[in-house]
Design a protein around this motif. Sequence first.
Motif, PDB file in Angstrom:
ATOM      1  N   LYS A   1       0.779  -1.091   0.119  1.00  0.00           N
ATOM      2  CA  LYS A   1      -0.002  -0.062  -0.036  1.00  0.00           C
ATOM      3  C   LYS A   1       0.830   1.366  -0.147  1.00  0.00           C
ATOM      4  N   THR A   2       1.863   0.942  -0.809  1.00  0.00           N
ATOM      5  CA  THR A   2       3.083   2.197  -0.637  1.00  0.00           C
ATOM      6  C   THR A   2       3.217   2.478  -2.021  1.00  0.00           C
ATOM      7  N   PHE A   3       3.111   3.782  -2.533  1.00  0.00           N
ATOM      8  CA  PHE A   3       3.379   3.937  -4.150  1.00  0.00           C
ATOM      9  C   PHE A   3       4.235   5.335  -4.119  1.00  0.00           C
ATOM     10  N   GLU A   4       4.978   5.076  -5.438  1.00  0.00           N
ATOM     11  CA  GLU A   4       5.616   6.210  -5.773  1.00  0.00           C
ATOM     12  C   GLU A   4       4.979   6.721  -7.055  1.00  0.00           C
ATOM     13  N   LEU A   5       4.406   7.806  -6.654  1.00  0.00           N
ATOM     14  CA  LEU A   5       3.526   8.408  -7.929  1.00  0.00           C
ATOM     15  C   LEU A   5       4.127   8.780  -9.310  1.00  0.00           C
ATOM     16  N   ALA A   6       3.401   8.445 -10.392  1.00  0.00           N
ATOM     17  CA  ALA A   6       3.963   8.537 -11.776  1.00  0.00           C
ATOM     18  C   ALA A   6       3.826   9.923 -12.324  1.00  0.00           C
TER      19      ALA A   6
END
Lengths: 743, 743
Positions: free
Chosen positions: A426-431
């Motif tokens: 549930k961790t995301f690096e935003l594109a």
Amino acid sequence: MTTTKQTIYYTLTDEAPSLATCSLLPIVRTFTAAADIDVKISDISLAGRILSAFPEKLTDEQQVADGLAFLGKLTQDPSANIIKLPNISASIPQLKACIAELQTQGYDIPDYPEVAHGEEEQVTQARFGKLLGSAVNPVLREGNSDRRAPAAVKAFVRKFPHRMGKWSKASRTHADYMRGGDFFSSEQSTTVDKETDVRIEFVAKDGKVTVKKEFQLEQGEIIDGMFMSCKALREFFEDSLNDAKETGVMWSLHVKATMMKVSHPIVFGHAVTVFYKDLFEKHAELFAKLEVNPNNGLGSVYDKIASLPRSKREEIEEDIQACYSTRPEMAMVDSVKGISNLHVPSDVIVDASMPAMIRSSGQMWGPDGKQKDTKAVMPESTYSRIYQEMINFCKTNGAFDPTTMGTVPNVGLMAKKAEEYGSHDKTFELAEDGIMRVVDTAGNVLTQHEVEKGDIWRACQTKDEPVRDWVKLAVTRARQSDTPAIFWLDPERAHDMELAKKVRVYLQDHDTTGLDIRIASYDEAIRISMERQIRGQDTISVTGNVLRDYLTDLFPIMELGTSAKMLSIVPMLKGGGMYETGAGGSAPKHVQQVEEENHLRWDSLGEFMALAVSLEDMGIKNDNPRATTLSKTLDQATGKLLENNKSPSRKTGELDNRGSHFYLGMYWAQAVAAQTDDKELATLFAPLAKTLTENEATIVSELSAVQGRSAELDGYYHAKRDTVKRVMRPSATLNSALASVHQ
Amino acid sequence: MTTTKQTIYYTLTDEAPSLATCSLLPIVRTFTAAADIDVKISDISLAGRILSAFPEKLTDEQQVADGLAFLGKLTQDPSANIIKLPNISASIPQLKACIAELQTQGYDIPDYPEVAHGEEEQVTQARFGKLLGSAVNPVLREGNSDRRAPAAVKAFVRKFPHRMGKWSKASRTHADYMRGGDFFSSEQSTTVDKETDVRIEFVAKDGKVTVKKEFQLEQGEIIDGMFMSCKALREFFEDSLNDAKETGVMWSLHVKATMMKVSHPIVFGHAVTVFYKDLFEKHAELFAKLEVNPNNGLGSVYDKIASLPRSKREEIEEDIQACYSTRPEMAMVDSVKGISNLHVPSDVIVDASMPAMIRSSGQMWGPDGKQKDTKAVMPESTYSRIYQEMINFCKTNGAFDPTTMGTVPNVGLMAKKAEEYGSHDKTFELAEDGIMRVVDTAGNVLTQHEVEKGDIWRACQTKDEPVRDWVKLAVTRARQSDTPAIFWLDPERAHDMELAKKVRVYLQDHDTTGLDIRIASYDEAIRISMERQIRGQDTISVTGNVLRDYLTDLFPIMELGTSAKMLSIVPMLKGGGMYETGAGGSAPKHVQQVEEENHLRWDSLGEFMALAVSLEDMGIKNDNPRATTLSKTLDQATGKLLENNKSPSRKTGELDNRGSHFYLGMYWAQAVAAQTDDKELATLFAPLAKTLTENEATIVSELSAVQGRSAELDGYYHAKRDTVKRVMRPSATLNSALASVHQ
């Protein structure tokens, strides 16, 4: 499931602890047998887990039970009693080495496909995937955490204190962290009042909604959303580097890339590309082509350029060097080899590196091999402030004094993966720029953040049942040790305020008359704890999961010189108990010393302590007074062992792990023989006490006689049990004394 | 005694404030007359006090009333309403200069006999003695202290913030103080349950008892005994100097020799003889003969050797220089003139020097004229820790931001000389080893200390009535300003724990529902206050007498850049009120500028604010709504004056004190004319508002026209009133406008 009530499950793990087990268990079983307690081995070693993952590839004889699955089920049994030793959290290189060894031993285990081609390889990769990293703890930690320094260990430290570096009042060392734009400042938190499905959504600038994840929340579960601004982070790094350069102080980075597996390597990567900004800008195109990944550190640059033509490689190496002239001095992991703080993300782990620094006069090693004051950079401010608080405290009051200081035990929220974040799905690096939000089925927006490309967004969950249990555990510990307890909950943190609401409600379920139970911000809590500590007073820290992890290194390292000497109990939600031992991993270097010189420096103190509480619990739950007597006498034996300094030495030729086991056995037998609660038991062990006491010199000499030569273990990850047993039990006198007890 | 109910007593003091009074009072009286309030002058100037001390030497025309004695009696009157401006706390040189001036003016005042020969001179010396030093405050401060920054001043600072030096996170500056052997660690404290006589006794090694002092304690009075070990103090200085030398940080000493008149010069003297140890050892005999007194600083050495033959003097001067090579760099008072921190004991006063340092990036001036990090040495630990706390806070959070920070007002225990120590007749430097004790008439030992030669022992008293009043004042302020209040009482200090017992009891006399009133240690209290402050929140500090003194400099200097802009009220025990104005003395340099350039830079802001609360109180106590209206409108006028930056400039030719009075008068008249609570009053002042508004440019130009040339005041300590009035009221337009109001 049914289990034998009177069984302690003792995990067989990897490397040094598994070697130690072969020496210790025969002694332990000699005692427990007298109380009708069975000590059963449960194999959760990496090799064991690999073998049990591919039953169809193995012959009937080769097949092994899935120890981890068994223990996982056992955690749901109220009578569970598990002693858990440190095991390998396998990296890919370790996994591949283990597979190779098993193949050599004739096991038809497939190779690990780093890149999976076709469906079969995908299945294989997925099966192996479950064995990688921290695969054991999440299965077994079905409860909250109760860690403390036993009285015997504190007494030992008062007698044999570890070295503490002197602190200068004029020290320049400080913690440096973001004052905005980080997870702390953006955190939003909600408690859902009924069970619901939720989704994490990304809303793009054009309005398009992408569902990133769907999952369920239980009634009363806390859900948080938060993000770190990429722009703010990079500005912070730039400012921090410039400040260090201007003020002439060394620069060091402290993250936890191993635990926050997803978020922290990204943070680390930004540090690399900001520090070596000129390098990454100049060679942007080439590095992209080479697939240089800054999240893997500067090491990745060196790896990837290795194949370039010499002149190009030298140009890049010169560009690396040029960066150092515009940047501050950097703390080194290995100043001789020139390995800096930014080389590999896993080299400097905040919860170990910061206490080590604080113990060493607030200094780290510079490129010239000298200890220096440092700017300790921990970008995310949430917990960084506790280190600044301790640094200020040491500047003001000097280094802690292990011979007089009080202790700070911990009651940590951990069950059902409470507060796990940064490491999971549930961790995301935003594109791209847009909005990240958590939405429930009714369309309610639970959290919402405007994010930009490169920002790191993460969710965090905390179920209600673990919180309730955690509060209960805190009250129990405060009562049992008659010690003030502080819930470390920060009024400026949204998540903590949701938690504090629950804490206030659940505290009412307990009789807290006469107890000193407070809620305080991190700053305040650590300050109160330290002020009490230097006056010899104890304070229980009741914390969330990550602080649990940090504090159970920080305080033990000040108090005991290591966190390995802590008693670590997981009272499980369903009523059972797990007793964890040691810390700091499974010690591959120890095994090397055994192979080369047949000396095992592993200290089984953690096992002794865990066994004592395991037996204590068994005595209470199964109405087995003999278990209680064994527990008490084992505690006495451990105390005596520490008092007489019979722990293993690091030096070949001196007392090692096996010798310390002998002393434990001797002291234990003496204590059992001397006690008067159970005359029959005393009579049973009197001869053993006598034999061991009379033969102390012989046994010690038999144990040391084997040292100094190489020892063959017939395997590393999957050494032959019989071979190991032979190596680990070289004293005929001791072996026969033990065997004679129950004849 | 009987007083006119509707009278404000306005003190006529010395130097700049007394000049300002001549300009301000005519304006003030124009307004107060409309409310039937008389503003009467009460002369407490040094000259006035001298004249009233020798009535028999003066002609009938020359005789003056004893203003101080009158006001002293007035403090016991519930209707007392006194505005107290800063006055001279006379040193002997000032006293002598004043006498000389009075003699020139034809007053037959005797010379001050420095050494009294014969009975007559002794009487004369004793009469003058009562005029020396802080002779006014102890007579007038018949109540506790209530100091705060008015809203208008905070608003002004938000608009025109003072400069704050940036703090480096890597700053090496720190507070250094004793960790034992000081007053803090030896303090004993008892509350006597009934009135009793007590004696301070010294018991010598041979058993001989000497009574050092006899006095009476009231029922419920707290008596403390404490001492500072000479040996521990000297070791501390030596260690501190060595540490500064080794770590390469500058060394500075901060004491309060002016307030702790007896104890702190001794402490200072030890610093001198430790720093210049080699010098004092080598020349011990000569210095004894010369009567060099190290308590007067290194300056005393230079004074005393001035008469020596040149070669001897040069040898000593070289020996002084030699000391610097073995000692750390020292903070300078005047680096150009080479005047260091150890030159004169009164040059560096802790409550002013530490805030100044903290405002200046935590740095002081080095011998090379550069700002440097410093070890700020404050031997006695009691209050020193608050500075270390603020230093740590600034390192962590950066300098305070005056435009956003909250305020920390103070409610200070002060009445009946509460907690006065170190300055009075109950402080002793021990001449031999023995025991110091306080014994009551029944023979009970109230405090007892084993002391050694050179130790400094002191007693401290705190009567019950002031404590009760202080608690009431704290609750009142917390209620009126709806602000949390913290009693700064340290659990490790015996005296504070006696006080805390009383506080807990007396708090029950008040309705504290909904109030946040806490008791906290100094560390904790300042930390909580600062944490709140940087978030824009206010916290009332409720403290003892010395902390009152320290904190009402420390926080105002951070918040406002000066402590002179604080509202300072003494609500008297008997019900009256005293309103103190300004701080930082009576500004001799300002008078010099008037004499040379006819520009008075004195800021009467303190008087404006004091007058507003004085009128407010008068409105309430005398049921005089017009006084209330004048108070409100005066506050508005002050706010407007600050907002429009019409305070005096330091520069000749620009707006000065007189100009700021004009603006105050104009804004006040405008506010009165604009208000609707009292139509008649509005009508009365509308013409004045109109005239002043229309003639603003004319008046300002009349006021500035006189500047740039010298002004004759016909006296300094006792200038001619008529001359001063002429000088201070040069605008005919303004004067006639004021005169026309009540025609």
